[in-house]
Design an enzyme around this catalytic site. Structure first.
Site, PDB file in Angstrom:
ATOM      1  N   SER A  12       0.846  -1.202   0.000  1.00 40.03           N
ATOM      2  CA  SER A  12       0.000   0.000   0.000  1.00 40.03           C
ATOM      3  C   SER A  12       0.874   1.242   0.000  1.00 40.03           C
ATOM      4  O   SER A  12       1.633   1.474   0.949  1.00 40.03           O
ATOM      5  CB  SER A  12      -0.896   0.025   1.237  1.00 40.03           C
ATOM      6  OG  SER A  12      -1.435   1.330   1.385  1.00 40.03           O
ATOM      7  N   HIS A  37      -1.140  -1.339  -4.320  1.00 36.54           N
ATOM      8  CA  HIS A  37      -2.403  -1.057  -3.622  1.00 36.54           C
ATOM      9  C   HIS A  37      -2.521   0.448  -3.372  1.00 36.54           C
ATOM     10  O   HIS A  37      -1.631   1.063  -2.782  1.00 36.54           O
ATOM     11  CB  HIS A  37      -2.421  -1.831  -2.300  1.00 36.54           C
ATOM     12  CG  HIS A  37      -3.711  -1.765  -1.553  1.00 36.54           C
ATOM     13  ND1 HIS A  37      -4.791  -2.572  -1.845  1.00 36.54           N
ATOM     14  CD2 HIS A  37      -4.104  -0.993  -0.511  1.00 36.54           C
ATOM     15  CE1 HIS A  37      -5.791  -2.312  -1.012  1.00 36.54           C
ATOM     16  NE2 HIS A  37      -5.396  -1.342  -0.188  1.00 36.54           N
ATOM     17  N   ASP A  39      -4.839   3.357  -1.679  1.00 39.13           N
ATOM     18  CA  ASP A  39      -5.904   3.617  -0.712  1.00 39.13           C
ATOM     19  C   ASP A  39      -6.511   4.993  -0.949  1.00 39.13           C
ATOM     20  O   ASP A  39      -5.864   6.012  -0.733  1.00 39.13           O
ATOM     21  CB  ASP A  39      -5.336   3.530   0.712  1.00 39.13           C
ATOM     22  CG  ASP A  39      -5.079   2.097   1.130  1.00 39.13           C
ATOM     23  OD1 ASP A  39      -6.002   1.271   1.001  1.00 39.13           O
ATOM     24  OD2 ASP A  39      -3.951   1.789   1.561  1.00 39.13           O
ATOM     25  N   MET A  41      -9.219   7.648   0.143  1.00 43.03           N
ATOM     26  CA  MET A  41     -10.031   8.020   1.314  1.00 43.03           C
ATOM     27  C   MET A  41     -10.606   9.415   1.128  1.00 43.03           C
ATOM     28  O   MET A  41      -9.939  10.302   0.594  1.00 43.03           O
ATOM     29  CB  MET A  41      -9.163   7.987   2.568  1.00 43.03           C
ATOM     30  CG  MET A  41      -8.473   6.646   2.787  1.00 43.03           C
ATOM     31  SD  MET A  41      -7.506   6.653   4.296  1.00 43.03           S
ATOM     32  CE  MET A  41      -6.742   5.028   4.218  1.00 43.03           C
ATOM     33  N   HIS A  70      -8.387   0.650  -3.802  1.00 45.70           N
ATOM     34  CA  HIS A  70      -9.294   0.395  -2.688  1.00 45.70           C
ATOM     35  C   HIS A  70     -10.052   1.690  -2.400  1.00 45.70           C
ATOM     36  O   HIS A  70      -9.478   2.629  -1.856  1.00 45.70           O
ATOM     37  CB  HIS A  70      -8.442  -0.068  -1.488  1.00 45.70           C
ATOM     38  CG  HIS A  70      -9.190  -0.256  -0.222  1.00 45.70           C
ATOM     39  ND1 HIS A  70      -8.562  -0.506   0.983  1.00 45.70           N
ATOM     40  CD2 HIS A  70     -10.522  -0.269   0.053  1.00 45.70           C
ATOM     41  CE1 HIS A  70      -9.464  -0.644   1.933  1.00 45.70           C
ATOM     42  NE2 HIS A  70     -10.667  -0.489   1.404  1.00 45.70           N
ATOM     43  N   MET A  72     -12.350   3.902  -0.480  1.00 43.32           N
ATOM     44  CA  MET A  72     -13.016   4.168   0.800  1.00 43.32           C
ATOM     45  C   MET A  72     -13.695   5.510   0.652  1.00 43.32           C
ATOM     46  O   MET A  72     -13.322   6.512   1.280  1.00 43.32           O
ATOM     47  CB  MET A  72     -11.974   4.169   1.930  1.00 43.32           C
ATOM     48  CG  MET A  72     -11.431   2.783   2.233  1.00 43.32           C
ATOM     49  SD  MET A  72      -9.878   2.790   3.147  1.00 43.32           S
ATOM     50  CE  MET A  72      -8.706   2.851   1.793  1.00 43.32           C
ATOM     51  N   MET A 141     -10.935  -6.614   5.628  1.00 47.82           N
ATOM     52  CA  MET A 141     -10.191  -5.645   6.432  1.00 47.82           C
ATOM     53  C   MET A 141      -9.830  -6.278   7.776  1.00 47.82           C
ATOM     54  O   MET A 141     -10.702  -6.799   8.483  1.00 47.82           O
ATOM     55  CB  MET A 141     -11.029  -4.378   6.674  1.00 47.82           C
ATOM     56  CG  MET A 141     -11.312  -3.526   5.443  1.00 47.82           C
ATOM     57  SD  MET A 141      -9.853  -3.038   4.499  1.00 47.82           S
ATOM     58  CE  MET A 141      -8.945  -2.090   5.723  1.00 47.82           C
ATOM     59  N   GLY A 148      -3.009   3.797   8.100  1.00 47.34           N
ATOM     60  CA  GLY A 148      -2.024   2.729   8.124  1.00 47.34           C
ATOM     61  C   GLY A 148      -1.482   2.579   9.537  1.00 47.34           C
ATOM     62  O   GLY A 148      -1.797   3.378  10.431  1.00 47.34           O
ATOM     63  N   ASP A 179      -6.166  -6.889   4.368  1.00 39.59           N
ATOM     64  CA  ASP A 179      -5.614  -5.529   4.429  1.00 39.59           C
ATOM     65  C   ASP A 179      -5.659  -4.992   5.851  1.00 39.59           C
ATOM     66  O   ASP A 179      -6.735  -4.872   6.433  1.00 39.59           O
ATOM     67  CB  ASP A 179      -6.459  -4.640   3.489  1.00 39.59           C
ATOM     68  CG  ASP A 179      -5.913  -3.231   3.354  1.00 39.59           C
ATOM     69  OD1 ASP A 179      -4.873  -2.909   3.953  1.00 39.59           O
ATOM     70  OD2 ASP A 179      -6.556  -2.445   2.614  1.00 39.59           O
ATOM     71  N   GLY A 180      -4.475  -4.686   6.391  1.00 39.88           N
ATOM     72  CA  GLY A 180      -4.400  -3.996   7.676  1.00 39.88           C
ATOM     73  C   GLY A 180      -3.579  -4.757   8.704  1.00 39.88           C
ATOM     74  O   GLY A 180      -3.892  -5.894   9.045  1.00 39.88           O
TER      75      GLY A 180
HETATM   76  C1  DX5 Z   1      -6.346   1.160   5.764  1.00 38.53           C
HETATM   77  C2  DX5 Z   1      -5.829   0.831   4.379  1.00 38.53           C
HETATM   78  C3  DX5 Z   1      -4.650  -0.068   4.358  1.00 38.53           C
HETATM   79  C4  DX5 Z   1      -3.421   0.468   5.012  1.00 38.53           C
HETATM   80  C5  DX5 Z   1      -2.587  -0.688   5.483  1.00 38.53           C
HETATM   81  O1  DX5 Z   1      -7.513   1.874   5.630  1.00 38.53           O
HETATM   82  O2  DX5 Z   1      -6.851   0.223   3.619  1.00 38.53           O
HETATM   83  O3  DX5 Z   1      -4.358  -0.461   3.016  1.00 38.53           O
HETATM   84  O4  DX5 Z   1      -2.643   1.270   4.178  1.00 38.53           O
HETATM   85  O5  DX5 Z   1      -1.532  -0.197   6.214  1.00 38.53           O
HETATM   86  P1  DX5 Z   1      -0.718  -1.113   7.234  1.00 38.53           P
HETATM   87  O6  DX5 Z   1      -0.170  -2.262   6.449  1.00 38.53           O
HETATM   88  O7  DX5 Z   1       0.296  -0.190   7.767  1.00 38.53           O
HETATM   89  O8  DX5 Z   1      -1.713  -1.601   8.278  1.00 38.53           O
HETATM   90 ZN    ZN Z   2      -6.363  -0.626   1.581  1.00 46.81          ZN
END
Ligand code: DX5
Ligand code: ZN
Length: 221
Positions: A12, A37, A39, A41, A70, A72, A141, A148, A179-180
């Site tokens: 990510s 990946h 993200d 948001m 992804h 969100m 998730m 992150g 993911d996460g």
């Molecule tokens: C959270 C994201 C993840 C995030 C993962 O909302 O969807 O993709 O970047 O980060 P890590 O691996 O640090 O948990």
């Molecule tokens: Zn993600």
């Protein structure tokens, strides 16, 4: 029986250096990333604001690997086409982003892109069941979305195992992504539960560029 396919890694870029995002994408690609990946948001569906289609378009020349976007964002429909045009290969949406999951997935597929459904830690697995025939990917998730660097939620493991069984019953090659909070300590249990794609932000991008190949190797176990 066919040997188990190797797990795919989707670093990510949320954890990359945003001032040098193109170089970061190229570096993580060279280090062995399978997918990139992204993200997205919107400070509405999740409490953070990150990457829009213009950034995806600017990053596209930096890697030939699939861009795993992804979303969100709520609502998602208006942005699906913009991200597809910008160069996304896989577009995943949360059922709660609404209002009509089936329509959103149909729209993604009509654009010729792979479609995914993302399940938050408290979202019933049944949310994806009625649309399994139109998804290429289910994303579980293992943190609450938005940031992150959060701790892995152990309750994700039985959910991954249950989805593995649900997917196997379809006979279709649906990717099962997690993911996460994924790091060398959590990756093995997630893969053992049936995951086929691992997202990692912090664990992929820590230590500077010289560390990326080692970081990814550690995730593969
Ligand atoms: C959270 C994201 C993840 C995030 C993962 O909302 O969807 O993709 O970047 O980060 P890590 O691996 O640090 O948990
Ligand atoms: Zn993600």
């Amino acid at each position: 029986m066919d040997p188990k396919p190797p797990v795919l890694l989707a670093p990510s870029i949320l954890a990359a250096d945003f001032a040098r995002l193109g170089e970061e994408v190229a570096a993580i690609d060279a280090a062995g990333a399978d997918w990139i990946h992204v993200d997205v948001m919107d400070n509405h569906f999740v409490p953070n604001l990150t990457i829009g289609p213009m950034v995806v378009k600017a990053l596209r020349p930096w890697s030939a690997k699939p861009f795993d976007v992804h979303l969100m964002v709520s609502p998602a429909d208006a942005l699906v086409e913009a991200f597809a045009e910008a160069g996304a290969d896989i577009l995943s949406v949360h059922p709660e982003a609404g209002p009509h999951l089936h329509r959103t997935l149909a729209r993604i597929r009509a654009l010729g892109k792979r479609a995914g459904v993302v399940l938050n830690p408290a979202t019933p697995l049944q949310a994806v069941e009625p649309v399994l025939d139109m998804v290429d990917l289910v994303l579980v998730m293992s943190v609450n979305p938005g940031f992150g660097g959060q701790a892995f939620i152990e309750g994700a493991l039985p959910r991954i195992a249950a989805l593995r069984r649900m997917i196997d019953r379809t006979g279709r090659a649906i990717a099962l992504e997690v993911d996460g909070g994924i790091g060398p300590e959590t990756a093995a249990s997630v893969v053992a539960a049936g995951a086929t794609v691992l997202v990692a932000g912090t664990a992929a991008f820590r230590g500077g560029r010289e560390a990326y190949a080692g970081n990814l190797a550690a995730l593969r176990g």
